[in-house]
Design a protein around this motif. Structure first.
Motif, PDB file in Angstrom:
ATOM      1  N   PRO A   1       0.843  -1.418  -0.237  1.00 46.74           N
ATOM      2  CA  PRO A   1      -0.220   0.280   0.037  1.00 46.74           C
ATOM      3  C   PRO A   1       0.755   1.184   0.033  1.00 46.74           C
ATOM      4  O   PRO A   1       0.375   2.239  -0.451  1.00 46.74           O
ATOM      5  CB  PRO A   1      -0.873  -0.034   1.144  1.00 46.74           C
ATOM      6  CG  PRO A   1      -0.198  -1.227   2.133  1.00 46.74           C
ATOM      7  CD  PRO A   1       0.499  -2.069   1.095  1.00 46.74           C
ATOM      8  N   GLU A   2       1.872   1.229   0.633  1.00 44.15           N
ATOM      9  CA  GLU A   2       2.942   2.558   0.800  1.00 44.15           C
ATOM     10  C   GLU A   2       3.855   2.491  -0.393  1.00 44.15           C
ATOM     11  O   GLU A   2       4.172   3.369  -1.156  1.00 44.15           O
ATOM     12  CB  GLU A   2       3.555   2.319   1.879  1.00 44.15           C
ATOM     13  CG  GLU A   2       4.057   3.737   2.457  1.00 44.15           C
ATOM     14  CD  GLU A   2       4.634   3.843   3.829  1.00 44.15           C
ATOM     15  OE1 GLU A   2       5.831   4.575   4.431  1.00 44.15           O
ATOM     16  OE2 GLU A   2       4.334   2.819   4.711  1.00 44.15           O
ATOM     17  N   TYR A   3       4.480   1.318  -0.751  1.00 41.85           N
ATOM     18  CA  TYR A   3       5.754   1.289  -1.477  1.00 41.85           C
ATOM     19  C   TYR A   3       5.493   0.774  -3.027  1.00 41.85           C
ATOM     20  O   TYR A   3       6.233   0.858  -4.014  1.00 41.85           O
ATOM     21  CB  TYR A   3       6.819   0.259  -0.939  1.00 41.85           C
ATOM     22  CG  TYR A   3       7.214   0.735   0.408  1.00 41.85           C
ATOM     23  CD1 TYR A   3       7.919   2.134   0.563  1.00 41.85           C
ATOM     24  CD2 TYR A   3       7.072  -0.178   1.396  1.00 41.85           C
ATOM     25  CE1 TYR A   3       8.054   2.368   1.960  1.00 41.85           C
ATOM     26  CE2 TYR A   3       7.721   0.215   2.593  1.00 41.85           C
ATOM     27  CZ  TYR A   3       8.207   1.508   2.835  1.00 41.85           C
ATOM     28  OH  TYR A   3       8.476   1.679   4.348  1.00 41.85           O
ATOM     29  N   GLY A   4       4.268   0.472  -3.399  1.00 49.31           N
ATOM     30  CA  GLY A   4       3.789   0.084  -4.652  1.00 49.31           C
ATOM     31  C   GLY A   4       4.103  -1.297  -4.713  1.00 49.31           C
ATOM     32  O   GLY A   4       4.693  -2.297  -4.007  1.00 49.31           O
ATOM     33  N   ALA A   5       4.501  -1.724  -5.971  1.00 48.55           N
ATOM     34  CA  ALA A   5       4.619  -2.948  -6.750  1.00 48.55           C
ATOM     35  C   ALA A   5       6.075  -3.112  -6.326  1.00 48.55           C
ATOM     36  O   ALA A   5       7.295  -2.662  -6.632  1.00 48.55           O
ATOM     37  CB  ALA A   5       4.527  -3.047  -8.278  1.00 48.55           C
ATOM     38  N   LEU A   6       6.245  -4.332  -5.272  1.00 49.54           N
ATOM     39  CA  LEU A   6       7.803  -4.657  -4.934  1.00 49.54           C
ATOM     40  C   LEU A   6       8.584  -5.806  -5.778  1.00 49.54           C
ATOM     41  O   LEU A   6       7.696  -6.669  -5.987  1.00 49.54           O
ATOM     42  CB  LEU A   6       7.640  -5.102  -3.577  1.00 49.54           C
ATOM     43  CG  LEU A   6       7.243  -3.968  -2.571  1.00 49.54           C
ATOM     44  CD1 LEU A   6       7.232  -4.452  -1.113  1.00 49.54           C
ATOM     45  CD2 LEU A   6       8.411  -2.837  -2.463  1.00 49.54           C
ATOM     46  N   ASP A   7       9.781  -5.525  -5.993  1.00 47.88           N
ATOM     47  CA  ASP A   7      10.184  -6.605  -6.619  1.00 47.88           C
ATOM     48  C   ASP A   7      10.639  -7.855  -5.675  1.00 47.88           C
ATOM     49  O   ASP A   7      11.096  -7.710  -4.568  1.00 47.88           O
ATOM     50  CB  ASP A   7      11.523  -6.067  -6.900  1.00 47.88           C
ATOM     51  CG  ASP A   7      12.402  -6.862  -8.203  1.00 47.88           C
ATOM     52  OD1 ASP A   7      12.074  -7.981  -8.398  1.00 47.88           O
ATOM     53  OD2 ASP A   7      13.215  -6.136  -8.644  1.00 47.88           O
ATOM     54  N   PRO A   8      10.348  -9.334  -6.074  1.00 50.27           N
ATOM     55  CA  PRO A   8      10.675 -10.371  -5.122  1.00 50.27           C
ATOM     56  C   PRO A   8      12.166 -10.029  -4.510  1.00 50.27           C
ATOM     57  O   PRO A   8      12.472 -10.486  -3.373  1.00 50.27           O
ATOM     58  CB  PRO A   8      10.518 -11.553  -5.910  1.00 50.27           C
ATOM     59  CG  PRO A   8      10.224 -11.111  -7.301  1.00 50.27           C
ATOM     60  CD  PRO A   8      10.059  -9.545  -7.197  1.00 50.27           C
ATOM     61  N   ASP A   9      13.142  -9.623  -5.320  1.00 46.28           N
ATOM     62  CA  ASP A   9      14.383  -9.489  -5.082  1.00 46.28           C
ATOM     63  C   ASP A   9      14.660  -8.594  -3.761  1.00 46.28           C
ATOM     64  O   ASP A   9      15.619  -8.477  -2.903  1.00 46.28           O
ATOM     65  CB  ASP A   9      15.394  -8.778  -6.081  1.00 46.28           C
ATOM     66  CG  ASP A   9      15.494 -10.086  -7.285  1.00 46.28           C
ATOM     67  OD1 ASP A   9      15.757 -11.285  -6.748  1.00 46.28           O
ATOM     68  OD2 ASP A   9      15.753  -9.767  -8.383  1.00 46.28           O
ATOM     69  N   GLU A  10      13.817  -7.696  -3.504  1.00 41.65           N
ATOM     70  CA  GLU A  10      13.662  -6.927  -2.268  1.00 41.65           C
ATOM     71  C   GLU A  10      13.110  -7.588  -1.184  1.00 41.65           C
ATOM     72  O   GLU A  10      13.823  -7.406   0.237  1.00 41.65           O
ATOM     73  CB  GLU A  10      12.892  -5.709  -2.740  1.00 41.65           C
ATOM     74  CG  GLU A  10      12.932  -4.813  -1.348  1.00 41.65           C
ATOM     75  CD  GLU A  10      12.303  -3.334  -1.483  1.00 41.65           C
ATOM     76  OE1 GLU A  10      12.634  -2.523  -0.537  1.00 41.65           O
ATOM     77  OE2 GLU A  10      11.863  -3.087  -2.553  1.00 41.65           O
TER      78      GLU A  10
END
Ligand code: C2E
Ligand code: MG
Ligand code: MG
Ligand code: MG
Length: 291
Positions: free
Chosen positions: A67-76
């Motif tokens: 909700p805050e950071y948007g679409a996150l990369d699995p690597d993160e």
């Protein structure tokens, strides 16, 4: 922001150590509720046979719409989830979704497998094979329609623990794949002692093979090595016709990459299958999809 003075690139996104730490901490504490609230989902990327363009399977790739950071990369977030001891919840979630998907296809008469990425922690968990067996049974999915992808570093982290787990999974009839091959300890000696069926050439080599003779040589030798060990060879990161044609000429078995499709949400995958593939009956009288 930490790096205000660092010019164009740095201004875009350069969080401070404190911010990185805070964000990682937040991701870990929020992960379970994110799973339950539907923020986490599974996308699927098709894998296609180079010889006859059959859609053999899909790789399941986790996504988190934060909700805050948007679409996150699995690597993160995967490494953070792993380090926090929450990888079981993630692997179970992705495996459940994937097996539901394979079951749904089987019910429609389609034979398409799903590949799930494992973490080093799964390989150290002696009860993991039992849980996989239970999941296959509950979903009425034959083991050969599940592929489990592991990395060399995942196995080499603790081979004493990982090898018995792998042997049991393999004995159950599950397909085992070595992911990102060529980046780690890769060697003939290493690969031949693993109970695996498939080797996936790391996308860095495939992406580079059109312009870098070294990458091309690596790709060619992995194809040869894989075949000499009777493994299925998969190339990931196939982005253009030239790469596909070169891989086909080398005898590489399977391609995965943006040329075929990006990873797609469940509904977009179904739309892709409808629009881009047609049904065929194979030699074993099974219905398969081809491009
Ligand atoms: P991976 O298993 O090697 O997955 C392939 C990655 O390459 C995916 O990145 C995919 O989107 C990307 N890719 C596919 N085709 C192309 C292409 O043609 N060009 C380029 N440039 N990239 C392509 P993604 O989805 O960001 O996943 C990154 C990594 O995160 C995965 O690498 C895997 O190691 C890990 N991962 C993803 N889902 C899971 C999961 O459910 N569990 C665990 N443990 N790890 C996961
Ligand atoms: Mg993978
Ligand atoms: Mg990979
Ligand atoms: Mg990777």
């Amino acid at each position: 922001r930490a790096a205000r003075s660092g010019g164009e690139a740095a201004r875009e996104y350069m969080p401070s150590m404190g911010q990185v730490f805070l964000r990682r901490f937040q991701l870990v504490t929020q992960f379970r509720s994110a799973l339950e609230s539907g923020q986490v989902s599974v996308h699927y990327q098709p894998k296609v046979a180079l010889s006859d363009r059959q859609v053999l399977g899909v790789e399941a790739l986790v996504r988190w719409r934060h909700p805050e950071y948007g679409a996150l990369d699995p690597d993160e977030f995967v490494p953070a989830v792993e380090a926090a001891g929450l990888i079981d919840a993630l692997t179970t979630f992705v495996m459940e979704r994937s097996l539901e998907k394979v079951r749904e296809w089987l019910s429609r008469g389609l034979r398409i497998s799903a590949a799930v990425n494992l973490s080093v922690r799964n390989l150290a968990d002696t009860e993991f094979p039992d849980r996989v067996a239970d999941a296959l049974e509950r979903h009425h999915v034959p083991p050969e329609l599940l592929t489990l992808e592991l990395t060399e570093s995942g196995v080499m982290a603790d081979p004493e623990k990982a090898l018995p787990v792998l042997r049991r999974l393999h004995a159950m009839g599950i397909v085992l794949a070595v992911d990102d091959f060529g980046t780690g300890y890769s060697s003939l000696a290493y690969l031949r002692q693993l109970p695996v069926d498939e080797v996936k050439i790391d996308k860095s080599f495939v992406l580079g093979m059109g312009t870098d003779l070294g990458d091309l040589a690596v790709v060619r030798s992995i194809v040869e090595l894989g075949h000499s060990l009777e493994l299925t060879v998969v190339a990931e990161g196939v982005e253009d016709d030239a790469a596909r044609d070169a891989l086909t000429a080398m005898g590489c078995d399977v391609a995965q990459g943006y040329l075929i499709s990006r990873p797609l949400s469940d509904s977009r995958l179904e739309a892709w299958l409808r629009a881009r593939t047609h049904r065929m009956v194979n030699r074993r009288d099974e219905t398969v999809l081809t491009l």
